[in-house]
Motif scaffolding. Structure first.
Motif, mmCIF file in Angstrom:
data_model
loop_
_atom_site.group_PDB
_atom_site.id
_atom_site.type_symbol
_atom_site.label_atom_id
_atom_site.label_comp_id
_atom_site.label_asym_id
_atom_site.label_seq_id
_atom_site.Cartn_x
_atom_site.Cartn_y
_atom_site.Cartn_z
ATOM 1 N N UNK A 32 0.830 -1.210 0.000
ATOM 2 C CA UNK A 32 0.000 0.000 0.000
ATOM 3 C C UNK A 32 0.864 1.260 0.000
ATOM 4 N N UNK A 33 1.973 1.222 0.717
ATOM 5 C CA UNK A 33 2.856 2.397 0.710
ATOM 6 C C UNK A 33 3.420 2.643 -0.683
ATOM 7 N N UNK A 34 3.810 1.587 -1.382
ATOM 8 C CA UNK A 34 4.310 1.758 -2.757
ATOM 9 C C UNK A 34 3.209 2.301 -3.666
ATOM 10 N N UNK A 35 1.984 1.786 -3.481
ATOM 11 C CA UNK A 35 0.888 2.239 -4.347
ATOM 12 C C UNK A 35 0.623 3.732 -4.172
ATOM 13 N N UNK A 36 0.838 4.247 -2.949
ATOM 14 C CA UNK A 36 0.577 5.672 -2.697
ATOM 15 C C UNK A 36 1.869 6.500 -2.623
ATOM 16 N N UNK A 37 2.979 5.859 -3.056
ATOM 17 C CA UNK A 37 4.256 6.563 -3.146
ATOM 18 C C UNK A 37 4.667 7.159 -1.800
ATOM 19 N N UNK A 38 4.606 6.305 -0.783
ATOM 20 C CA UNK A 38 5.015 6.745 0.548
ATOM 21 C C UNK A 38 6.214 5.931 1.026
ATOM 22 N N UNK A 39 7.077 6.540 1.875
ATOM 23 C CA UNK A 39 8.271 5.831 2.360
ATOM 24 C C UNK A 39 7.912 4.759 3.374
ATOM 25 N N UNK A 40 8.850 3.859 3.578
ATOM 26 C CA UNK A 40 8.631 2.728 4.462
ATOM 27 C C UNK A 40 8.441 3.159 5.914
ATOM 28 N N UNK A 41 8.957 4.352 6.259
ATOM 29 C CA UNK A 41 8.831 4.806 7.641
ATOM 30 C C UNK A 41 7.380 5.144 8.027
ATOM 31 N N UNK A 42 6.467 5.167 7.046
ATOM 32 C CA UNK A 42 5.062 5.469 7.334
ATOM 33 C C UNK A 42 4.252 4.214 7.686
ATOM 34 N N UNK A 43 4.947 3.103 7.851
ATOM 35 C CA UNK A 43 4.235 1.849 8.125
ATOM 36 C C UNK A 43 3.356 1.950 9.371
ATOM 37 N N UNK A 44 3.914 2.464 10.454
ATOM 38 C CA UNK A 44 3.183 2.524 11.725
ATOM 39 C C UNK A 44 1.953 3.406 11.606
ATOM 40 N N UNK A 45 2.115 4.564 10.929
ATOM 41 C CA UNK A 45 0.971 5.473 10.767
ATOM 42 C C UNK A 45 -0.097 4.860 9.880
ATOM 43 N N UNK A 46 0.304 4.148 8.822
ATOM 44 C CA UNK A 46 -0.658 3.501 7.944
ATOM 45 C C UNK A 46 -1.416 2.398 8.694
ATOM 46 N N UNK A 47 -0.669 1.639 9.493
ATOM 47 C CA UNK A 47 -1.326 0.582 10.265
ATOM 48 C C UNK A 47 -2.331 1.173 11.245
ATOM 49 N N UNK A 48 -2.019 2.315 11.813
ATOM 50 C CA UNK A 48 -2.940 2.975 12.736
ATOM 51 C C UNK A 48 -4.228 3.370 12.021
ATOM 52 N N UNK A 49 -4.088 3.871 10.798
ATOM 53 C CA UNK A 49 -5.288 4.233 10.026
ATOM 54 C C UNK A 49 -6.119 2.995 9.731
ATOM 55 N N UNK A 50 -5.455 1.910 9.299
ATOM 56 C CA UNK A 50 -6.181 0.675 8.999
ATOM 57 C C UNK A 50 -6.852 0.107 10.254
ATOM 58 N N UNK A 51 -6.196 0.246 11.393
ATOM 59 C CA UNK A 51 -6.766 -0.234 12.659
ATOM 60 C C UNK A 51 -8.082 0.490 12.944
ATOM 61 N N UNK A 52 -8.079 1.820 12.801
ATOM 62 C CA UNK A 52 -9.295 2.595 13.025
ATOM 63 C C UNK A 52 -10.374 2.226 12.004
#
Length: 684
Positions: A32-52
């Motif tokens: 998902x980060x690659x699809x939205x052109x985001x760096x790997x360091x955004x993993x935790x924030x992305x997981x938080x969004x998916x959790x919500x």
């Protein structure tokens, strides 16, 4: 090169949902980060969004397997509440699960103070622990049921009417005001109204647009409210009625005709049915003869599967109901009366298609040989348990009674064969379960007249032993030939579950109570859908054994090729629903019957203790009630509000199960089937 914005560049919940719905390939956080052109360091924030998103229900409609399990998101699902336990715990099924997995909602959401059958709830599932039932906590209410509920005027602890309504379903706690009191008056005490629950601006629920339904104590209202409470269908579709009438015509046309080529002609055997006086659905008939080595038994069962094809309107109605329901004053059949009381019922003198168990046993009840076949039979007599017992006891019956047309040795031989089967049951350690059943008699005006313990006769045990033999044979054949049928399993007691209930299972298992390695329900296809499913599978097996030289017509419904977990879950639900509706009806009749005794002492028997109080049975009616701990003398300072009351709260009255006690009947509510009790010292 300018740096990326840490906040603005992360996709929104809507964008993530659209992306996930647009594909079927499993994706993880890196994908998902690659699809939205985001760096790997955004993993935790992305997981938080998916959790919500998971906890808000935004991920429920994703294609199966779209998200990789390695992400570690909470497991959420839609749950449809099917019933409320006696303790108020909502139970239901996972609405999107193909196997209709049962779920227990142990923690309620803040917006679900009053769960109702039919509500759709977003739940967070606890990790599976091997059992098929899942436990969950409710996150939020998705859809509130719009079904109308029955309500009556609520009563206070002293039996006085309140300015509130409560649901006639005793498992729905709390009281509700009228949504528009200026437009609708409160019903009189004892009156029942139909209304829907509407959420008010302050978030509370209120009864909206009440419509008068009748008096709770009116004749027939106890059973009607019990059926309404559990949402049990009472009428058949026009298509099912039409199919049933067609079956009745086919059965009538086949009377006194030559036996079909693929069926064994049993019409020369004096097979008899043994049932209660009020029975109309005769689905089993028995015959026996003495042999040199023991006994030869034939147990004929109505071949309902021949007339109810899988997927037909009749089949849909039967599966929905799961079982017939026998209330004290009415019967709700699984199949239309054109079948249940006519075309499939083994009525005397009428030719009926059947499946039959042919069993040879020794004098000790051991099986020498057995098989199941397809046949045609004609009942020689319809006997009641009481009349058959009278004949066995040598009592005189009227000269016109059908027992006189039977061979004089038939009933004694049946009883002797039953004793042989009982010997084998004793050797294998089968439990003798004493049924705590009561019979209710009615006045001509439909009001309850008396509650009497149901008499257990030797003829009841006779039929039971024959049915167990046939069911055991059917289970063995199904297991050996890998037929897909719902097995009947009964776990052994444990310290955590001292009295486990028998249930249906998609996989075979031991029946502890009967001491049998395998067991199914096979002998009551008119009133139980599990038996009908077993008949279809075994009838197909019989047809496959006919051989190429015999005509074997296509079976009405080919058995499924995989274990039907959803069916087993549904059958367990409908069985519990039927049992609860019968008990609720008896409770309502008890509440109406005991009205003249309000304010008087009544005898009760202790059954078990809970944290809320002492569970008891009213000696006069055999129905359950609760005597709260607050109703007992406060010798242990259990009800003391002082700072030291917590030390005494661990002490409860030492009352042995089965102990005979006395209580005062403060009030009854026929609408809910509730009897309010208090100890004599606390009744004033």
């Amino acid at each position: 090169m300018p740096g990326r914005s840490e906040v603005a560049a992360l996709p929104s919940s809507a964008a993530l949902r659209a992306f996930l719905l647009d594909g079927v390939v499993p994706v993880g956080l890196s994908d998902m980060l690659r699809a939205f052109d985001r760096p790997i360091r955004d993993k935790a924030r992305l997981k938080s969004i998916l959790h919500d998103m998971a906890l808000s229900g935004d991920l429920l409609d994703l294609p199966a397997g779209r998200l990789k399990t390695s992400i570690g998101l909470p497991e959420t699902a839609r749950a449809r509440i099917t019933h409320i336990r006696n303790d108020g715990t909502p139970c239901g099924i996972l609405a999107d699960a193909q196997a209709a997995t049962p779920v227990v909602i142990t923690t309620r959401a803040p917006d679900l103070p009053y769960p109702l059958p039919g509500d759709m709830v977003l739940v967070r599932l606890r990790p599976a622990c091997g059992a098929r039932r899942r436990e969950a906590r409710a996150e939020r209410l998705l859809v509130r049921t719009e079904e109308a509920l029955a309500f009556s005027r609520a009563l206070g602890a002293d039996g006085a009417p309140l300015d509130q309504l409560w649901a006639c379903n005793p498992h729905i706690a709390g009281t509700f005001p009228l949504a528009a009191p200026e437009q609708h008056a409160l019903p009189e005490p004892g009156e029942v109204v139909m209304a829907t629950l509407r959420q008010m601006p302050d978030g509370t629920l209120a009864a909206d647009s009440p419509i008068p339904y009748g008096r709770a104590a009116a004749a027939g209202m106890a059973s009607q409210l019990s059926l309404l409470t559990h949402a049990i269908p009472t009428s058949f579709s026009a298509e099912a009625e039409q199919e049933g009438q067609h079956v009745a015509e086919l059965a009538a046309a086949g009377h006194d005709q030559p036996a079909p080529a693929n069926r064994c002609d049993l019409r020369s055997l004096p097979l008899i049915t043994l049932d209660d006086e009020t029975a109309q659905d005769f689905d089993d008939a028995i015959w026996a003869e003495a042999t040199d080595t023991g006994f030869h038994l034939v147990i004929a069962i109505a071949d309902v599967s021949h007339y109810v094809p899988c997927g037909s309107a009749l089949d849909v109605e039967a599966r929905t109901r799961g079982t017939s329901i026998y209330l004290p004053d009415r019967t709700v059949p699984m199949l239309p009366p054109s079948l249940s009381a006519n075309a499939c019922s083994l009525r005397p003198g009428q030719d009926r298609l059947c499946l039959f168990a042919d069993i040879q046993i020794t004098h000790e009840g051991q099986i020498l040989g057995s098989t199941i076949g397809r046949g045609i039979m004609r009942s020689a007599a319809r006997l009641t348990y009481r009349d058959a017992q009278a004949a066995l006891d040598g009592k005189a019956l009227p000269a016109t009674h059908p027992v006189h047309a039977l061979p004089t040795t038939l009933l004694p031989t049946l009883m002797a064969a039953s004793h042989a089967l009982d010997k084998d049951a004793t050797k294998r350690g089968a439990m003798r379960l004493d049924e705590d059943a009561w019979a209710i008699t009615f006045h001509p005006d439909g009001q309850p007249a008396a509650f009497l313990p149901r008499e257990r006769l030797a003829t009841h045990d006779l039929v039971a032993s024959f049915m167990i033999a046939a069911n055991t044979l059917a289970a063995r054949i199904a297991h050996e030939n890998r037929l897909v049928v719902p097995f009947r399993v009964h776990p052994a007691p444990t310290a955590m579950l001292p009295r486990p209930a028998a249930r249906y299972s998609a996989v075979p298992g031991r029946h502890y109570g009967l001491g049998l390695p395998l067991y199914i329900h096979f002998t009551s296809p008119i009133r139980r859908y599990a038996d009908l499913v077993a008949h279809r599978a075994i009838s197909a097996w019989c047809a496959s054994r006919a051989g190429p030289d015999k005509t074997a017509p296509a079976v009405a419904c080919a058995p499924p090729r995989t274990q039907d977990y959803a069916l087993a879950s549904h059958l367990n639900f409908t069985e519990r629903r039927a049992g609860k509706s019968v008990q609720d009806c008896q409770n309502r009749l008890t509440a109406a019957f005991l009205v003249p005794q309000i304010g008087q002492n009544v005898n009760i028997h202790a059954t078990t203790t809970t944290r809320h109080g002492l569970c008891v049975r009213l000696t006069k009616t055999g129905t359950p009630s609760l005597l709260p701990w607050s109703a007992f003398p406060d010798y242990a300072r259990m009800n003391d509000d002082s700072p030291y009351s917590g030390l005494a709260a661990r002490y409860t009255p030492l009352i042995q199960n089965g102990a005979l006690l006395m209580a005062v009947l403060l009030a009854t509510c026929p609408a809910r089937g509730v009897s309010v009790l208090a100890s004599p010292t606390h009744a004033s």
